[in-house]
Design an enzyme around this catalytic site. Structure first.
Site, PDB file in Angstrom:
ATOM      1  N   VAL A   1       3.498   1.163   2.900  1.00 20.93           N
ATOM      2  CA  VAL A   1       3.308   0.017   3.777  1.00 20.93           C
ATOM      3  C   VAL A   1       3.855  -1.238   3.084  1.00 20.93           C
ATOM      4  O   VAL A   1       3.533  -1.507   1.931  1.00 20.93           O
ATOM      5  CB  VAL A   1       1.820  -0.182   4.137  1.00 20.93           C
ATOM      6  CG1 VAL A   1       1.654  -1.369   5.084  1.00 20.93           C
ATOM      7  CG2 VAL A   1       1.251   1.081   4.768  1.00 20.93           C
TER       8      VAL A   1
ATOM      9  N   GLN B   1       0.875   9.597   3.585  1.00 20.40           N
ATOM     10  CA  GLN B   1       1.779   9.638   4.727  1.00 20.40           C
ATOM     11  C   GLN B   1       2.953   8.683   4.617  1.00 20.40           C
ATOM     12  O   GLN B   1       3.940   8.832   5.327  1.00 20.40           O
ATOM     13  CB  GLN B   1       1.002   9.325   6.010  1.00 20.40           C
ATOM     14  CG  GLN B   1      -0.031  10.381   6.347  1.00 20.40           C
ATOM     15  CD  GLN B   1      -0.764  10.038   7.621  1.00 20.40           C
ATOM     16  OE1 GLN B   1      -0.452   9.059   8.281  1.00 20.40           O
ATOM     17  NE2 GLN B   1      -1.741  10.845   7.965  1.00 20.40           N
ATOM     18  N   GLY B   2       2.881   7.672   3.738  1.00 21.25           N
ATOM     19  CA  GLY B   2       3.998   6.751   3.625  1.00 21.25           C
ATOM     20  C   GLY B   2       3.670   5.515   2.825  1.00 21.25           C
ATOM     21  O   GLY B   2       2.638   5.421   2.159  1.00 21.25           O
TER      22      GLY B   2
ATOM     23  N   LYS C   1       5.108   0.035   8.232  1.00 22.38           N
ATOM     24  CA  LYS C   1       4.836   1.334   7.632  1.00 22.38           C
ATOM     25  C   LYS C   1       6.061   2.242   7.724  1.00 22.38           C
ATOM     26  O   LYS C   1       6.552   2.537   8.807  1.00 22.38           O
ATOM     27  CB  LYS C   1       3.642   2.007   8.299  1.00 22.38           C
ATOM     28  CG  LYS C   1       3.295   3.356   7.656  1.00 22.38           C
ATOM     29  CD  LYS C   1       2.040   3.953   8.243  1.00 22.38           C
ATOM     30  CE  LYS C   1       1.704   5.275   7.572  1.00 22.38           C
ATOM     31  NZ  LYS C   1       0.481   5.885   8.096  1.00 22.38           N
TER      32      LYS C   1
ATOM     33  N   GLY D   1       0.809  -1.207   0.000  1.00 27.97           N
ATOM     34  CA  GLY D   1       0.000   0.000   0.000  1.00 27.97           C
ATOM     35  C   GLY D   1       0.843   1.258   0.000  1.00 27.97           C
ATOM     36  O   GLY D   1       1.937   1.293   0.557  1.00 27.97           O
TER      37      GLY D   1
ATOM     38  N   ASP E   1      -7.234  12.060  10.841  1.00 30.86           N
ATOM     39  CA  ASP E   1      -7.345  11.877   9.381  1.00 30.86           C
ATOM     40  C   ASP E   1      -8.229  10.667   9.086  1.00 30.86           C
ATOM     41  O   ASP E   1      -7.815   9.714   8.442  1.00 30.86           O
ATOM     42  CB  ASP E   1      -5.952  11.687   8.785  1.00 30.86           C
ATOM     43  CG  ASP E   1      -5.975  11.672   7.255  1.00 30.86           C
ATOM     44  OD1 ASP E   1      -7.008  12.084   6.679  1.00 30.86           O
ATOM     45  OD2 ASP E   1      -4.997  11.242   6.649  1.00 30.86           O
TER      46      ASP E   1
ATOM     47  N   GLY F   1       0.378   5.660   0.438  1.00 36.32           N
ATOM     48  CA  GLY F   1      -0.530   6.730   0.849  1.00 36.32           C
ATOM     49  C   GLY F   1       0.210   8.043   0.958  1.00 36.32           C
ATOM     50  O   GLY F   1       1.428   8.125   0.727  1.00 36.32           O
TER      51      GLY F   1
END
Length: 685
Positions: free
Chosen positions: A405, A402-403, A418, A398, A514, A400
């Protein structure tokens, strides 16, 4: 007669002065008790496992009654009926001292002391049985009336036979006691003929050690067996050790070397700062305290000799002069390579150490060790790199805002790792503390944080692995999986229950900054798991923290919070309202209509309900004649969550209750529909 008695006592006073004084034996300078329990009674410290009052002692063996009718108050062992008045308790030696009465002749008023079945015996090493008088025969009786355990006899023909400071049988005698004595009573059998010097002293005295010493044990098992009984094991402090008592009756506990305090209490053993003791290091050295130990740093060119406690000059060895130049050059090249790689590795190690400390690793490590049963783990960079194949793209599950995974295996367990893109520098020192708080939350619908890695610039988080992706993926992915109305209701109930736990039950309260459908993971049973705590912090207390805290995705943010700079539980009630709208319409927070015009889902769902156009926006997959009333109830609840002011919106607890009520009605309706169909089929047949 009184003067003659006093004369005998004066003659034997040097003998009595040889006994230990009535002061507590040396022990640790730190004596602790259970919280909210008295520390002393009448000036006598009462350390745990002993305790005054209900729940303050380890068990009934260590109950202490504080008799406040006396001045000063007297601590009595066991109960207010006890004749054992405590003078001192030693945790280190396992001893209890108390004043025992003496007996004159066959005075029947003297009470006995019965310790049978308890954790105490009279100390064989510290007690001496003493008889005083002329032609006196004194004995200690066991349980039976005439069962003799120990005793001694005295003789004297004249006052000159008694010698000051000596107890050799002339006017005074001594005898040892057995090691397992747990019953005490004095008697004076008349087996000796009356003394011809009765005018010198007509009375006989007998007593046990002044003060009398009891040996006690924490438990009656040996250490090896006691450690297996975790529920009753007494040595519960970190840095404590168990040792068997010398007489083999049980075990006691002590703090490990370099620690002091109370081993019977959690965190009772504390590190000793040896550097506060001037004699620990030579005068010309620097002392550095470590956990359970210390280091003496001597001046350059010298080393610390612990045996001599002095800084000694180093002895240098010289390479043999016959070493060939060619061999030396070869070794120099090898050595240079080693130094280069060694310095490179040291640089990496120092860098990792610095990151570890900056990210609060030392504090986190200390707190984990003080939390019994904590499963939170601090992983090294090496472990993370091995699990992710050095962050290989094939391990990515994954991406996103923010980072990224990654999937990996740590400690033989499949996990999600993560790697964040950034961190708020102002909150870096608090990061480890917040991770530990989040790891303590145990809720079936909250993604479990298993550990972290702090040896990098931006800390790496390790979560439990969830196999079926996100709710957003289920609703808006290429395949658009089928989700029934009941399944959607269950997912919303589980999610709201988890969010309510974060805010209402966590201490301090946690606000998810969030929240969106991509933050709700689904496991193999489609159970919801709230995730992505990268934007979750302890609830802010002032406006200055708001800007760093709010990172929410556009379309999910609460308008009132953006105006007031206050993030509260009502903030993610609004965000959850957007998720509810997403679930019943299968439309994203910002979507394009058939004319490719961008629309706001929150505004559209409210407008549809107000204008009675709800069916035009609902997901056709869950619309049928039986569900329409309940879909309308969910839509009304959604509108309340999307209220522009927090005062008009419900709490998460209220949202949970309303959703559970709707789900119960849907389930009961389904039961009656099924029952009706079965009846109709039976009639047709």
């Amino acid at each position: 007669m009184a003067p003659r008695v006093s004369l005998l006592l004066i003659l034997l006073l040097p003998v009595l002065l040889q006994f230990p004084c009535l002061q507590p034996s040396s022990a640790s300078s730190v004596v602790t008790v259970r919280e909210d329990c008295p520390e002393s009674c009448g000036g006598v410290p009462i350390p745990y496992p002993f305790g005054v009052g209900e729940g303050c002692s380890r068990d009934s063996n260590f109950d202490v009654y504080c008799d406040r009718t006396s001045t000063p108050p007297k601590p009595l062992l066991f109960s207010n009926q006890s004749n054992v008045e405590i003078l001192s308790v030693s945790l280190l030696e396992g001893k209890l001292r108390f004043p025992i009465g003496y007996q004159i002749g066959n005075d029947k008023s003297n009470e006995w002391i019965d310790l049978k079945g308890s954790n105490y015996v009279f100390s064989e090493m510290d007690n001496v049985f003493t008889g005083i008088g002329c032609h006196t025969f004194a004995v200690i009786n066991a349980t039976g009336e005439y069962t003799c355990i120990s005793g001694c006899a005295t003789l004297c023909s004249s006052p000159s036979n008694t010698v000051d400071g000596n107890c050799t049988g002339m006017g005074c005698c001594e005898a040892s006691i057995p090691g397992d004595l747990d019953f005490y009573r004095l008697r004076f059998p008349t087996f000796i003929q009356p003394s011809p010097v009765v005018h010198f002293s007509e009375c006989s005295y007998a007593f046990l050690q002044l003060p009398t010493v009891l040996d006690w044990v924490a438990g009656k098992d040996k250490c090896e067996k006691a450690k297996l009984k975790t529920s009753s094991y007494a040595c519960i402090s970190g840095y404590s050790e168990c040792y068997d008592s010398a007489d083999g009756r049980g075990y006691r506990c002590n703090c490990s070397n370099g620690y002091q305090g109370n081993p019977y209490l959690r965190n009772g053993c504390q590190d000793i700062n040896e550097c506060d003791i001037p004699s620990k290091c030579p005068a010309n050295s620097n002392c550095f305290n470590t956990l359970g130990n210390y280091i003496c740093e001597c001046p350059k060119g010298t080393i610390h000799d612990r045996l001599e406690n002095a800084c000694q000059k180093k002895e240098f060895t010289i390479l043999p002069l016959g070493l060939g130049l060619s061999t030396g050059l070869f070794l120099l090249i090898i050595l240079g390579s080693w130094i280069y790689w060694g310095l490179y590795k040291i640089k990496i190690m120092l860098s990792r150490k610095n990151f570890f400390e900056e990210n609060g690793g030392l504090m986190l490590k200390s707190q984990i060790s003080s939390l019994p049963g904590s499963t939170f783990t601090i992983f090294s960079v090496g472990q993370i790199e091995k699990a992710t194949k050095k962050f290989n793209n094939e391990m990515i599950i994954g991406r996103g805002r923010q980072g990224i995974v990654y999937r990996g295996v740590l400690d033989n367990r499949l996990v999600a790792i993560k790697k964040s893109r950034s961190i708020d520098e102002s909150q870096r020192s608090e990061f480890a503390k917040e991770m530990l708080i989040l790891s303590q939350i145990n809720h079936r619908n909250i993604l479990k944080i298993l550990g972290c890695c702090l040896e990098v610039d931006i800390p790496i988080l390790v979560y439990e692995f969830i196999s079926h992706g996100t709710l957003f993926h289920y609703l808006h992915g290429e395949n658009k999986f089928r989700l029934s109305f009941l399944e959607r209701l269950r997912i919303t109930i589980e999610s709201t229950d988890a969010l309510n736990c974060l805010h209402a039950q966590a201490s301090p309260s946690i606000v998810h900054g969030d929240l969106k459908s991509a933050d709700i993971l689904l496991d193999g049973n489609l159970a919801a798991k709230i995730s992505d705590f990268g934007a979750s912090k302890m609830a802010p207390m002032d406006k200055d923290q708001f800007a760093a805290l709010v990172q929410g995705t556009y379309g999910y943010l609460d308008p009132e919070s953006l105006q007031t700079y206050q993030l509260t539980s009502k903030s993610y009630v609004y965000s959850f309202g957007v998720i509810l709208a997403d679930l019943i319409t299968r439309r994203t927070a910002l979507y394009c209509d058939s004319l490719q015009k961008q629309k706001n889902l929150a505004l559209d769902i409210v407008s549809s309900v107000r204008n009675n156009r709800l069916l035009t926006i609902l997901d056709a997959q869950i619309v049928n004649e039986h569900h329409i009333p309940y879909l309308h109830d969910v839509a009304m609840l959604t509108c309340r969550c999307l209220s522009m002011t927090g005062d008009d919106s419900p709490t998460m607890k209220e949202v949970v209750m309303e959703l559970e009520g709707i789900r119960s009605l849907v389930l009961s309706q389904g039961f009656w529909i099924k029952l009706t169909r079965q009846c109709l089929c039976s009639e047709e047949n």
